[in-house]
Each structure stands twice: as C-alpha cells, then as structure tokens.
Design a protein around this motif. Structure first.
Motif, PDB file in Angstrom:
ATOM      1  N   ASP A  53       0.797  -1.197   0.139  1.00  0.00           N
ATOM      2  CA  ASP A  53      -0.060  -0.021  -0.069  1.00  0.00           C
ATOM      3  C   ASP A  53       0.886   1.175   0.116  1.00  0.00           C
ATOM      4  O   ASP A  53       1.685   1.547   0.709  1.00  0.00           O
ATOM      5  CB  ASP A  53      -0.967   0.098   1.152  1.00  0.00           C
TER       6      ASP A  53
ATOM      7  N   GLU B 231      -3.281   7.614  -2.901  1.00  0.00           N
ATOM      8  CA  GLU B 231      -3.214   6.476  -2.181  1.00  0.00           C
ATOM      9  C   GLU B 231      -3.270   5.313  -3.368  1.00  0.00           C
ATOM     10  O   GLU B 231      -4.006   5.766  -4.519  1.00  0.00           O
ATOM     11  CB  GLU B 231      -4.056   6.139  -1.131  1.00  0.00           C
ATOM     12  N   SER B 232      -2.915   4.078  -3.099  1.00  0.00           N
ATOM     13  CA  SER B 232      -2.882   3.196  -4.209  1.00  0.00           C
ATOM     14  C   SER B 232      -2.337   1.856  -3.351  1.00  0.00           C
ATOM     15  O   SER B 232      -1.721   1.880  -2.303  1.00  0.00           O
ATOM     16  CB  SER B 232      -2.022   3.263  -5.534  1.00  0.00           C
ATOM     17  N   ARG B 233      -2.307   0.710  -4.206  1.00  0.00           N
ATOM     18  CA  ARG B 233      -1.794  -0.344  -3.775  1.00  0.00           C
ATOM     19  C   ARG B 233      -0.949  -1.067  -4.977  1.00  0.00           C
ATOM     20  O   ARG B 233      -1.532  -0.977  -5.939  1.00  0.00           O
ATOM     21  CB  ARG B 233      -2.871  -1.499  -3.133  1.00  0.00           C
TER      22      ARG B 233
ATOM     23  N   VAL C  13      -3.473  -0.820  -8.294  1.00  0.00           N
ATOM     24  CA  VAL C  13      -4.983  -0.887  -8.096  1.00  0.00           C
ATOM     25  C   VAL C  13      -5.582   0.091  -6.997  1.00  0.00           C
ATOM     26  O   VAL C  13      -4.812   0.579  -6.286  1.00  0.00           O
ATOM     27  CB  VAL C  13      -5.449  -2.518  -7.639  1.00  0.00           C
ATOM     28  N   HIS C  14      -6.910   0.499  -7.042  1.00  0.00           N
ATOM     29  CA  HIS C  14      -7.417   1.308  -6.279  1.00  0.00           C
ATOM     30  C   HIS C  14      -6.540   2.641  -6.020  1.00  0.00           C
ATOM     31  O   HIS C  14      -6.683   3.105  -5.028  1.00  0.00           O
ATOM     32  CB  HIS C  14      -7.516   0.729  -4.903  1.00  0.00           C
ATOM     33  N   CYS C  15      -6.312   3.235  -7.181  1.00  0.00           N
ATOM     34  CA  CYS C  15      -5.832   4.325  -7.108  1.00  0.00           C
ATOM     35  C   CYS C  15      -6.664   5.653  -6.896  1.00  0.00           C
ATOM     36  O   CYS C  15      -7.729   5.918  -7.335  1.00  0.00           O
ATOM     37  CB  CYS C  15      -4.994   4.814  -8.451  1.00  0.00           C
ATOM     38  N   ARG C  16      -6.318   6.357  -6.097  1.00  0.00           N
ATOM     39  CA  ARG C  16      -6.928   7.805  -5.400  1.00  0.00           C
ATOM     40  C   ARG C  16      -6.211   8.913  -5.178  1.00  0.00           C
ATOM     41  O   ARG C  16      -4.978   8.839  -4.804  1.00  0.00           O
ATOM     42  CB  ARG C  16      -8.195   7.305  -4.316  1.00  0.00           C
TER      43      ARG C  16
ATOM     44  N   PRO D 272     -11.594   6.104  -7.820  1.00  0.00           N
ATOM     45  CA  PRO D 272     -10.814   5.034  -7.792  1.00  0.00           C
ATOM     46  C   PRO D 272     -10.654   4.323  -9.222  1.00  0.00           C
ATOM     47  O   PRO D 272     -11.535   4.113  -9.805  1.00  0.00           O
ATOM     48  CB  PRO D 272     -11.424   4.406  -6.871  1.00  0.00           C
ATOM     49  N   CYS D 273      -9.341   3.918  -9.435  1.00  0.00           N
ATOM     50  CA  CYS D 273      -9.061   3.503 -10.875  1.00  0.00           C
ATOM     51  C   CYS D 273      -7.776   2.443 -10.598  1.00  0.00           C
ATOM     52  O   CYS D 273      -7.091   2.603  -9.648  1.00  0.00           O
ATOM     53  CB  CYS D 273      -8.900   4.285 -11.992  1.00  0.00           C
ATOM     54  N   ASP D 274      -7.592   1.558 -11.610  1.00  0.00           N
ATOM     55  CA  ASP D 274      -6.410   0.862 -11.745  1.00  0.00           C
ATOM     56  C   ASP D 274      -5.708   1.269 -12.671  1.00  0.00           C
ATOM     57  O   ASP D 274      -5.910   2.006 -13.847  1.00  0.00           O
ATOM     58  CB  ASP D 274      -6.750  -0.832 -11.975  1.00  0.00           C
TER      59      ASP D 274
END
Length: 214
Positions: free
Chosen positions: A156, A168-170, A191-194, A205-207
């Motif tokens: 993360d 933020e992202s993973r 994944v889960h980019c914000r 939120p996007c990848d």
C-alpha cells in the motif's frame, strides 16, 4: 530397451551428482548463515540515511533460488527524523550464488512484499523516500551491493504533499531493473488509485498499468 535403461542410468547418476553438489553448497551456506545474516543487516543499514528495524532475519534458498536470500521479516525503515517510511512483512536481499562460493557475498537483487509505503514531500520539494538513500557511491564494508533488479508486491502506498493533497494506491506488482550508474526501467500494476485534495476526490478510484524509466 537397453538404450532406454542406459539413458535412465545416466540421468539417475546426473541427478545424484547434482543433488550431492547442491547438498555441499547448502552445507557451506548453513555454516556461514549467522555471519551472513548479520552482514546483510549491517550492509543494508550502511546504505541508508536512517535505520532498518526487523523482528527476525532468516537465510533462505527457496525465496531466491538459485541465489540465496537474506530475509528480513516484520520490518520497518525509519528516516533520520524518525518517521516510518516503509513497513513490510518481508524484505529479501538476494546474494549471488557464485559470489558465495568465492567467499565474497554480493547482493544483486531484492524484493519487498506485503507492506506499506508512506512517502511525504517537504516544503523544499524533497521526498522522504529519496532521503533514505545515502548520496554518492554506495559502499559497504560487510557485503558488496550491486543491485540490478528489485521487485515489489502487495504494498500500500500513500503520498502526502504539503499543499494538502494525497495519492493512495496499492502496488500489486512492480519490477525495476537497471544499474547504479544508469537509468532504471520499471513496469507496474497499481489498483485502487485515489487522488484527494483536502478531502475532496480529484480522481475516482481506478487501476493503472504501465512502464517507464527513472
């Protein structure tokens, strides 16, 4: 039939010799294990303007085969201002097998798995992640460092800017390759980019998947 039996015999002998060789190498590795674990921790801290804190250090042939991996478990990397930049379940440093046989262990690659990365920019525009690495040529009195590859899995990431916005992202997977005196290439899947500014979403939120050079 006789040719098949002869071939099978050769293969069995070859497998036996290979197994014997690997066994001898592993005995050599295990006999030096404690020293290399201490050297690995010391060598990594010598590369940092900060400190690596870890709960356990293991030596593994499974994680780095055919190389040997010095594995740091449940670790944190703390900057000079005592902020925790990296936390992870495992950081592995792979020692080249040939360098082990020559009694001159050399770290050539690494992996960071299952953790978090908190990077922050100060008012001078400098990111704390960059401050972790000592400036100038890297040198260690305990173990040679010549990193040419690094992998990151399931980490993360939170990036904080002094103006108030955050990203933020993973990192599901990232691979970096290069050399100390040359640009590094990377490819990554996030994944889960914000992206938020003062609590307001600037990016849904996007990848993301891509590659580049740094």
């Amino acid at each position: 039939m006789s040719r098949l039996r002869t071939l099978s015999s050769y293969l069995l002998v070859l497998a036996g010799l290979l197994g014997l060789l690997l066994g001898v190498v592993w005995v050599v590795i295990r006999s030096q294990a404690e020293g290399w674990k201490e050297q690995g921790l010391q060598a990594l801290n010598e590369q940092l303007d900060g400190e690596l804190i870890t709960q356990r250090v293991d030596l593994s042939w499974w994680n780095g085969f055919p190389n040997v991996s010095v594995d740091f478990h449940d670790l944190a990397i703390v900057g000079l201002n005592q902020d925790t930049v990296v936390q992870a379940e495992r950081l592995g440093l792979e020692i080249n097998l040939w360098s082990i046989l020559q009694q001159a262990p050399e770290v050539t690659s690494g992996q960071l798995e299952h953790g978090s990365l908190r990077i922050q920019q100060n008012h001078h525009g400098r990111w704390n992640l960059l401050d972790l690495a000592k400036e100038g040529p890297s040198h260690s009195d305990s173990m040679a460092f010549s990193l040419s590859a690094f992998q990151v899995e399931d980490v993360d990431v939170q990036a904080l800017h002094p103006d108030g916005w955050t990203v933020e992202s993973r990192i599901e997977a990232m691979h970096l390759s290069g050399s100390i005196d040359q640009p590094w290439t990377w490819d990554a899947r996030l994944v889960h980019c914000r992206w938020e500014d003062q609590g307001q979403a600037l990016l849904l939120p996007c990848d993301y998947e891509g590659s580049g050079t740094v």
